[in-house]
Write an enzyme that holds these catalytic residues in place. Sequence first.
Site, mmCIF file in Angstrom:
data_model
loop_
_atom_site.group_PDB
_atom_site.id
_atom_site.type_symbol
_atom_site.label_atom_id
_atom_site.label_comp_id
_atom_site.label_asym_id
_atom_site.label_seq_id
_atom_site.Cartn_x
_atom_site.Cartn_y
_atom_site.Cartn_z
ATOM 1 N N HIS A 284 -0.021 -12.034 1.414
ATOM 2 C CA HIS A 284 -1.056 -11.234 0.751
ATOM 3 C C HIS A 284 -1.728 -11.984 -0.397
ATOM 4 C CE1 HIS A 284 -2.017 -6.694 0.016
ATOM 5 N NE2 HIS A 284 -3.093 -7.437 -0.054
ATOM 6 N N GLY B 14 -18.156 -3.356 -0.129
ATOM 7 C CA GLY B 14 -18.118 -3.447 -1.582
ATOM 8 C C GLY B 14 -17.370 -2.295 -2.221
ATOM 9 N N ARG B 15 -16.191 -1.985 -1.639
ATOM 10 C CA ARG B 15 -15.375 -0.863 -2.132
ATOM 11 C C ARG B 15 -16.172 0.438 -2.197
ATOM 12 N NH1 ARG B 15 -13.659 -5.441 -4.583
ATOM 13 N NH2 ARG B 15 -11.452 -5.901 -4.266
ATOM 14 N N TYR C 10 0.833 -1.196 0.000
ATOM 15 C CA TYR C 10 0.000 0.000 0.000
ATOM 16 C C TYR C 10 0.875 1.255 0.000
ATOM 17 C CZ TYR C 10 -3.578 -3.347 1.565
ATOM 18 O OH TYR C 10 -4.413 -4.434 1.691
#
Length: 328
Positions: free
Chosen positions: A124, A206-207, A56
Amino acid sequence: MEQRTLGNGGLKVSALGLGCMGMSDFYSGRDDEESVRTLHRALELGVTFLDTADIYGIGRNEELVGRAIKGRRDEVVLATKFGNVRDENGKMLRIDGRPEYVRTACEASLRRLGVDHIDLYYQHRVDANTPIEETVGAMADLIREGKVRYLGLSEAGPATIRRAHAVHPITALQTEYSLWSRDVEDDILPTCRELGIGFVPYSPLGRGFLTGQIRRFEDLAEDDFRRNSPRFQGDNFAKNLDLVDKIVEIASEKGCTPSQLALAWLLAQGEDIAPIPGTKRRTYLEDNVGALDVKLSGDDLARIDEAAPKGVAAGNRYPDASMKSVNL
């Protein structure tokens, strides 16, 4: 704040965690100061289960989280991940689960976070070119050295989970799970429960789609990665709005926000589940925490299930290339 236990090793986490990815990457806009204030507010509210990853912001997110928790390490259950390798411009290079890379990645994360140990260390994505036994064996070495407390996997399939768990107990599996991503209920979640592995749903809203605040594709900024997501494109977008409208209606009747309803539904799926909704703003964080006060009856759950059955979402959750690396 309600506490939940992940796995059989006794790892206790806040029932609701905080996903930190969007503070540094993938979504448009970056405000490190507001992100730090959001992290501090999370701790005040008892949201102490913080989730980041070395990918990230290409390390910047770990540095940000480390800065926010400096002097408060004992208050936090800190989770991070390794395995996705990007270049300095953000281009995805490979998935790496080689034992030597596990060690290198962990030591780099410890430096960026400014801590001497990681509470929950995830792979990940599964490296199809490295036996999971070798990867998990190297992760287990980190536990013996005191650098890591518990092990996790992300987006692993049932067979991989079993093989990994046979090498060293896996404490948590992190995989997408929400009202529009329920495929884990078929095989993955039952496998985790059989083995005593906790479940950490990412993208539980859901983003952002399930919040009801995204009504047009144009609402997404030009550099927002969701523009590349099949569920946010063309006819899929319109079809998925129908689902959101049903969630909005039920939430209105319950006197809560759509986000709170979606999170309350997830929390009601089992005591072994600890969702990690992501946000970089205190207002959304506080709204999410309100989900803990939403009580869903059996009739409520049945109505939600009817509105959002398995397979309801139109479109895959990732583009085709990325779908190849999930549930391996």
